[in-house]
Design a protein around this motif. Sequence first.
Motif, PDB file in Angstrom:
ATOM      1  N   ILE A  75       0.849  -1.205   0.000  1.00 24.56           N
ATOM      2  CA  ILE A  75       0.000   0.000   0.000  1.00 24.56           C
ATOM      3  C   ILE A  75       0.885   1.257   0.000  1.00 24.56           C
ATOM      4  N   ARG A  76       1.915   1.220   0.833  1.00 24.85           N
ATOM      5  CA  ARG A  76       2.836   2.368   0.905  1.00 24.85           C
ATOM      6  C   ARG A  76       3.441   2.645  -0.470  1.00 24.85           C
ATOM      7  N   ALA A  77       3.905   1.590  -1.130  1.00 22.61           N
ATOM      8  CA  ALA A  77       4.527   1.750  -2.451  1.00 22.61           C
ATOM      9  C   ALA A  77       3.490   2.243  -3.466  1.00 22.61           C
ATOM     10  N   ALA A  78       2.287   1.698  -3.409  1.00 18.92           N
ATOM     11  CA  ALA A  78       1.249   2.054  -4.390  1.00 18.92           C
ATOM     12  C   ALA A  78       0.924   3.542  -4.336  1.00 18.92           C
ATOM     13  N   PHE A  79       0.924   4.120  -3.122  1.00 20.64           N
ATOM     14  CA  PHE A  79       0.506   5.529  -3.002  1.00 20.64           C
ATOM     15  C   PHE A  79       1.681   6.499  -2.921  1.00 20.64           C
ATOM     16  N   SER A  80       2.909   5.973  -2.791  1.00 15.74           N
ATOM     17  CA  SER A  80       4.037   6.910  -2.784  1.00 15.74           C
ATOM     18  C   SER A  80       4.278   7.397  -4.213  1.00 15.74           C
ATOM     19  N   GLN A  81       3.805   6.629  -5.186  1.00 15.04           N
ATOM     20  CA  GLN A  81       3.885   7.105  -6.577  1.00 15.04           C
ATOM     21  C   GLN A  81       2.491   6.952  -7.182  1.00 15.04           C
ATOM     22  N   ARG A  82       1.619   7.758  -6.695  1.00 14.80           N
ATOM     23  CA  ARG A  82       0.182   7.629  -6.952  1.00 14.80           C
ATOM     24  C   ARG A  82      -0.201   7.612  -8.432  1.00 14.80           C
ATOM     25  N   ARG A  83       0.492   8.406  -9.242  1.00 16.34           N
ATOM     26  CA  ARG A  83       0.115   8.526 -10.654  1.00 16.34           C
ATOM     27  C   ARG A  83       0.708   7.424 -11.510  1.00 16.34           C
ATOM     28  N   LYS A  84       1.553   6.596 -10.922  1.00 11.28           N
ATOM     29  CA  LYS A  84       2.165   5.511 -11.695  1.00 11.28           C
ATOM     30  C   LYS A  84       1.290   4.272 -11.666  1.00 11.28           C
ATOM     31  N   THR A  85       1.495   3.380 -12.611  1.00 13.61           N
ATOM     32  CA  THR A  85       0.756   2.106 -12.567  1.00 13.61           C
ATOM     33  C   THR A  85       1.293   1.294 -11.392  1.00 13.61           C
ATOM     34  N   LEU A  86       0.464   0.366 -10.925  1.00 13.61           N
ATOM     35  CA  LEU A  86       0.904  -0.473  -9.802  1.00 13.61           C
ATOM     36  C   LEU A  86       2.143  -1.282 -10.164  1.00 13.61           C
ATOM     37  N   VAL A  87       2.159  -1.769 -11.425  1.00 13.42           N
ATOM     38  CA  VAL A  87       3.307  -2.573 -11.863  1.00 13.42           C
ATOM     39  C   VAL A  87       4.595  -1.770 -11.665  1.00 13.42           C
ATOM     40  N   ASN A  88       4.564  -0.494 -12.035  1.00 12.60           N
ATOM     41  CA  ASN A  88       5.769   0.330 -11.889  1.00 12.60           C
ATOM     42  C   ASN A  88       6.031   0.726 -10.442  1.00 12.60           C
ATOM     43  N   SER A  89       4.993   1.166  -9.729  1.00 14.14           N
ATOM     44  CA  SER A  89       5.263   1.658  -8.365  1.00 14.14           C
ATOM     45  C   SER A  89       5.729   0.527  -7.447  1.00 14.14           C
ATOM     46  N   LEU A  90       5.174  -0.671  -7.601  1.00 12.71           N
ATOM     47  CA  LEU A  90       5.655  -1.777  -6.754  1.00 12.71           C
ATOM     48  C   LEU A  90       7.028  -2.246  -7.223  1.00 12.71           C
ATOM     49  N   GLY A  91       7.196  -2.308  -8.539  1.00  7.94           N
ATOM     50  CA  GLY A  91       8.474  -2.779  -9.088  1.00  7.94           C
ATOM     51  C   GLY A  91       9.625  -1.856  -8.732  1.00  7.94           C
ATOM     52  N   ASN A  92       9.330  -0.538  -8.585  1.00 10.42           N
ATOM     53  CA  ASN A  92      10.397   0.441  -8.297  1.00 10.42           C
ATOM     54  C   ASN A  92      10.703   0.587  -6.804  1.00 10.42           C
ATOM     55  N   ALA A  93       9.861   0.031  -5.941  1.00 11.25           N
ATOM     56  CA  ALA A  93      10.050   0.254  -4.496  1.00 11.25           C
ATOM     57  C   ALA A  93      11.157  -0.654  -3.958  1.00 11.25           C
ATOM     58  N   ALA A  94      12.227  -0.009  -3.457  1.00 12.59           N
ATOM     59  CA  ALA A  94      13.394  -0.770  -2.991  1.00 12.59           C
ATOM     60  C   ALA A  94      13.037  -1.692  -1.823  1.00 12.59           C
ATOM     61  N   PHE A  95      12.037  -1.287  -1.009  1.00 13.03           N
ATOM     62  CA  PHE A  95      11.711  -2.081   0.187  1.00 13.03           C
ATOM     63  C   PHE A  95      10.760  -3.239  -0.116  1.00 13.03           C
ATOM     64  N   LEU A  96      10.414  -3.444  -1.408  1.00 17.10           N
ATOM     65  CA  LEU A  96       9.486  -4.538  -1.746  1.00 17.10           C
ATOM     66  C   LEU A  96      10.198  -5.616  -2.558  1.00 17.10           C
ATOM     67  N   PRO A  97      10.114  -6.852  -2.114  1.00 15.76           N
ATOM     68  CA  PRO A  97      10.828  -7.912  -2.840  1.00 15.76           C
ATOM     69  C   PRO A  97       9.991  -8.461  -4.004  1.00 15.76           C
ATOM     70  N   VAL A  98       9.381  -7.579  -4.811  1.00 14.03           N
ATOM     71  CA  VAL A  98       8.570  -8.093  -5.921  1.00 14.03           C
ATOM     72  C   VAL A  98       9.002  -7.469  -7.242  1.00 14.03           C
ATOM     73  N   THR A  99       8.927  -8.275  -8.292  1.00 15.99           N
ATOM     74  CA  THR A  99       9.316  -7.791  -9.620  1.00 15.99           C
ATOM     75  C   THR A  99       8.070  -7.293 -10.365  1.00 15.99           C
ATOM     76  N   LYS A 100       8.324  -6.575 -11.449  1.00 11.91           N
ATOM     77  CA  LYS A 100       7.215  -6.081 -12.274  1.00 11.91           C
ATOM     78  C   LYS A 100       6.430  -7.252 -12.850  1.00 11.91           C
ATOM     79  N   GLU A 101       7.149  -8.311 -13.225  1.00 15.60           N
ATOM     80  CA  GLU A 101       6.488  -9.475 -13.831  1.00 15.60           C
ATOM     81  C   GLU A 101       5.559 -10.144 -12.805  1.00 15.60           C
ATOM     82  N   GLN A 102       6.031 -10.253 -11.568  1.00 15.86           N
ATOM     83  CA  GLN A 102       5.191 -10.882 -10.524  1.00 15.86           C
ATOM     84  C   GLN A 102       3.928 -10.046 -10.289  1.00 15.86           C
TER      85      GLN A 102
END
Length: 326
Positions: free
Chosen positions: A264-291
């Motif tokens: 949730i933190r990652a999703a709203f820290s870059q609110r205007r980005k797609t979820l795929v990008n905002s989660l994929g770019n968050a250093a504190f999240l161990p998830v890839t864009k593909e996942q």
Amino acid sequence: MEKLSNPSKTREIIEKYGFDFRKRFGQNFLVDARVLERIIEAAQITKEDLVIEIGPGIGTLTQYLAEAAAKVVSIEIDRNLIPILGETLAEYDNVTVINQDVLKADLNEIIREYGRFSGEGADAGREASSCSEEEGAREPSARGTEDSGRETPALRPVRIVANLPYYITTPILMGLFEKHIPAKSITVMVQKEVADRMQAQAGTKDYGSLSLAVQYYSRPHVEVEVPPRSFMPRPKVSSSVISLDIYETPPVKVENEELFHNIIRAAFSQRRKTLVNSLGNAAFLPVTKEQTAAALKALGLPETVRGEVLTLEQFAELANLLGRAH
Ligand code: SAM
């Protein structure tokens, strides 16, 4: 003593002690009896309850809480207020004032200490707490019940009630949630915009990480809007009293709360980005864009979706799928 909800009484006390309001502590004291009565009504306090109050100020709300509850523990950061509270709360023997920053206070420990049905004298020995002088002078009493091997006594129902310092509303509420403070409800005065965010639904402009956290832990409902003239000094913003009825079990199943909150933190820290990008770019999240893309597909959501349209339930499902992807 005459109630402090009367503005002239508040003024008299402020002048008597030469008290200077400190902006940095968010000091806007209530001077409106009708609002105070509404807070007490909204909080549904009974004579069984332990109330934890954050920021008593000069004790205006505390006077009402003391009359409604079995026990009140008020946590105040500003030591200049402690002698004032000694006078304004002198006639209430069920109030303990703790001079501490609430963000550093161990509320679970405070509840264990003051929430016992039998523990009227549980003020004992709070060496670190710098209670008001009156409290600090009490003799040690029923400490160490658990140490002596007896069963842990039942605790009173806990309610949190406060006219919050607005500069730290979110950290205070998030702290209460994340530490799983065993409260039945939280009834607080907050800035109106913050109350609107707490109860916002997916897809609206106010919706964000605070809405999701609040609605994961509780059912929020705004009780009343409060104008600046109800406070001394008057704040620049309007306020709302909001009640949060804490769920015993959250309304959605989350397998890993830390991951859920981080998504949730990652999703709203870059609110205007797609979820795929905002989660994929968050250093504190161990998830890839593909996942993320695969999880969204499994949920029937487009790969281009933004976090701001996902409901609480969809965030929970997304977190559960991503948690299992490891
Ligand atoms: N309850 C009083 C009333 O309604 O009139 C005062 C409310 S005033 C908005 C907020 C109070 O919180 C102030 O007394 C302020 O000193 C206190 N406060 C600010 N930051 C705090 C913190 N970190 N921990 C505990 N109290 C704090």
